[in-house]
Scaffold this motif. Structure first.
Motif, mmCIF file in Angstrom:
data_model
loop_
_atom_site.group_PDB
_atom_site.id
_atom_site.type_symbol
_atom_site.label_atom_id
_atom_site.label_comp_id
_atom_site.label_asym_id
_atom_site.label_seq_id
_atom_site.Cartn_x
_atom_site.Cartn_y
_atom_site.Cartn_z
ATOM 1 N N ALA A 52 1.336 3.738 0.086
ATOM 2 C CA ALA A 52 0.352 4.996 0.033
ATOM 3 C C ALA A 52 0.539 5.504 1.486
ATOM 4 C CB ALA A 52 -1.141 4.524 -0.163
ATOM 5 N N ASP B 249 7.259 5.272 -2.518
ATOM 6 C CA ASP B 249 6.201 5.948 -1.967
ATOM 7 C C ASP B 249 5.181 6.891 -2.647
ATOM 8 O OD1 ASP B 249 4.839 7.803 -0.518
ATOM 9 O OD2 ASP B 249 6.071 7.981 1.267
ATOM 10 N N LEU B 250 4.312 7.125 -3.042
ATOM 11 C CA LEU B 250 3.422 7.761 -4.255
ATOM 12 C C LEU B 250 3.284 8.681 -3.609
ATOM 13 C CD1 LEU B 250 1.071 4.662 -5.123
ATOM 14 C CD2 LEU B 250 3.129 5.056 -5.255
ATOM 15 N N ARG B 251 3.138 9.302 -2.107
ATOM 16 C CA ARG B 251 2.737 10.569 -1.598
ATOM 17 C C ARG B 251 3.677 12.054 -2.216
ATOM 18 N NH1 ARG B 251 2.925 8.765 4.183
ATOM 19 N NH2 ARG B 251 4.548 8.007 3.418
ATOM 20 N N THR C 102 -3.634 9.338 -3.857
ATOM 21 C CA THR C 102 -3.585 9.784 -2.400
ATOM 22 C C THR C 102 -4.131 10.227 -1.427
ATOM 23 O OG1 THR C 102 -1.340 11.244 -3.474
ATOM 24 C CG2 THR C 102 -1.436 9.282 -3.102
ATOM 25 N N THR D 21 -6.447 11.355 1.373
ATOM 26 C CA THR D 21 -6.790 10.716 2.050
ATOM 27 C C THR D 21 -7.975 10.055 2.761
ATOM 28 O OG1 THR D 21 -6.760 12.350 4.044
ATOM 29 C CG2 THR D 21 -4.669 10.959 3.607
ATOM 30 N N THR E 69 -5.689 6.314 2.544
ATOM 31 C CA THR E 69 -5.648 6.707 1.556
ATOM 32 C C THR E 69 -6.713 5.734 0.018
ATOM 33 O OG1 THR E 69 -3.893 5.740 -0.207
ATOM 34 C CG2 THR E 69 -3.444 7.548 0.575
ATOM 35 N N GLY F 119 -5.169 3.423 -2.035
ATOM 36 C CA GLY F 119 -4.317 2.592 -0.915
ATOM 37 C C GLY F 119 -6.111 1.151 -0.319
#
Ligand SMILES: Cc1cc2nc3c(=O)[nH]c(=O)nc-3n(C[C@H](O)[C@H](O)[C@H](O)COP(=O)(O)OP(=O)(O)OC[C@H]3O[C@@H](n4cnc5c(N)ncnc54)[C@H](O)[C@@H]3O)c2cc1C
Length: 309
Positions: free
Chosen positions: A32, A53-55, A85, A87, A121, A124
């Motif tokens: 994340a 990558d989850l973004r 995701t 932030t 995030t 995260g």
């Protein structure tokens, strides 16, 4: 120091990411904000061979809606949904969170520092499950629900059942935390207070209190969660109970604080001996309960300055 070599994957769809994680198995980890994971890789604490990558999954964002779980309400509970995701900075800046969730706003202000919050995030922070973390106890006190998606699976867990131990959660292998739902009950208010050595440090101790009051200010719902007092976030059940059915006066808050300090048995660590943590539980519970009640009685849930005991 560089992290060990890894393959980087950037899927664009949730099902693609879940299938990829299932296919790659224990050698793969979701990425994340990378604030904890990349650091852990550099220190050789973990060595995933694949990072997914989850973004790029279109999970970021904050919305309000009615959810399917009813919690006694015929037409469902209104919730604030935070994408995994999103932030911490985006949450901190979001008007609906500032207006409706002072408990979360408090915690966001004292989590890490602005540079970390710009990248870290919500998903995260939850999945990291650091027992000294600031977001986890808030999710527990807020009675948040977490949406998890795997390859062809979807499930919903309460925050309390999500956190299972130190840096450990109910996430199955390859499962992705997609959204976090915060229920919006009228007449609710909360407060998070943390003591740490300096800005950016983890909590020596933190207390999250979320209350709901009715017209005569009597408490009808209450959650108190403590951070850095055990292997995961600890609830002060007896202190919660003692606040029910009455307004949160200074005396009631003091009683709840005394009970919390008796029932929670914090472990000592190199930064704080257990008796110091117990004193913090007493002081912070008292202040947080008073502030939460003050915010709840505003009925609109708007944040006000914490009450100084
Ligand atoms: C200098 C510094 C100071 C900090 N101080 C604090 C503090 O005071 N309080 C505090 O609470 N936290 C603190 N943190 C932690 C930080 O706030 C984040 O919680 C943390 O970095 C994880 O967020 P991330 O998005 O960077 O996740 P990542 O580092 O990318 O991932 C962390 C873990 O979660 C997994 N993961 C991430 N997202 C998902 C998902 N959606 N689904 C499934 N698994 C997922 C990853 O695989 C990895 O195992 C600090 C971090 C740093 C670097």
């Amino acid at each position: 120091m560089y992290p060990p070599a890894f393959s980087y994957h950037a899927p664009g769809r949730l099902d693609e990411a879940a299938d990829l994680l299932a296919e790659l198995g224990p050698d793969a980890q979701p990425l994340a904000g990378g604030q904890t994971l990349i650091r852990a890789m550099k220190l050789r604490h973990v060595r995933p061979r694949h990072l997914v990558d989850l973004r790029y999954l279109d999970l970021a964002g904050i919305t309000q809606h009615k959810d399917q779980y009813t919690d006694g309400h015929a037409d469902g509970v209104r919730t604030l949904r935070v994408g995994a995701t999103t932030t911490l900075t985006a949450c901190e800046d979001a008007a609906p969170i500032q207006d409706l969730w002072p408990l979360l706003t408090d915690a966001l202000h004292v989590t890490a520092d602005p540079l970390v919050r710009n990248l870290a995030t919500m998903g995260g922070a939850a999945a990291d499950a650091d027992p000294r973390g600031d977001i986890g106890p808030v999710l527990v006190a807020a009675e948040a629900n977490l949406h998890l998606a795997g390859s062809g699976t979807a499930r919903l867990l309460s925050a309390e059942s999500f956190f299972t131990g130190p840096s450990s959660t109910a996430l199955g292998l390859g499962e992705i935390l997609t959204h976090i739902d915060f229920p919006l009950h009228p007449g609710s208010g909360g407060c998070y207070l943390k003591v740490n050595r300096k800005v950016g440090d983890p909590a020596l101790l933190g207390i999250a209190v979320q209350l709901r009051v009715v017209h005569d200010q009597a408490v009808t719902r209450c959650r108190i969660a403590v951070t850095n007092a055990g292997p995961t976030y600890v609830r002060a059940y007896k202190a919660e109970e003692c606040l029910y059915g009455q307004p949160v006066t200074a005396a009631a808050a003091r009683r709840a604080a005394d009970i919390a300090a008796q029932e929670v048995h914090p472990h000592p660590d190199r930064d704080a001996p257990a008796p110091y943590k117990q004193a913090l539980i007493r002081a912070l519970t008292h202040r947080a309960a008073l502030t939460a009640a003050e915010r709840a009685s505003g009925s609109d849930g708007r944040a006000v300055e914490p009450v100084r005991a």
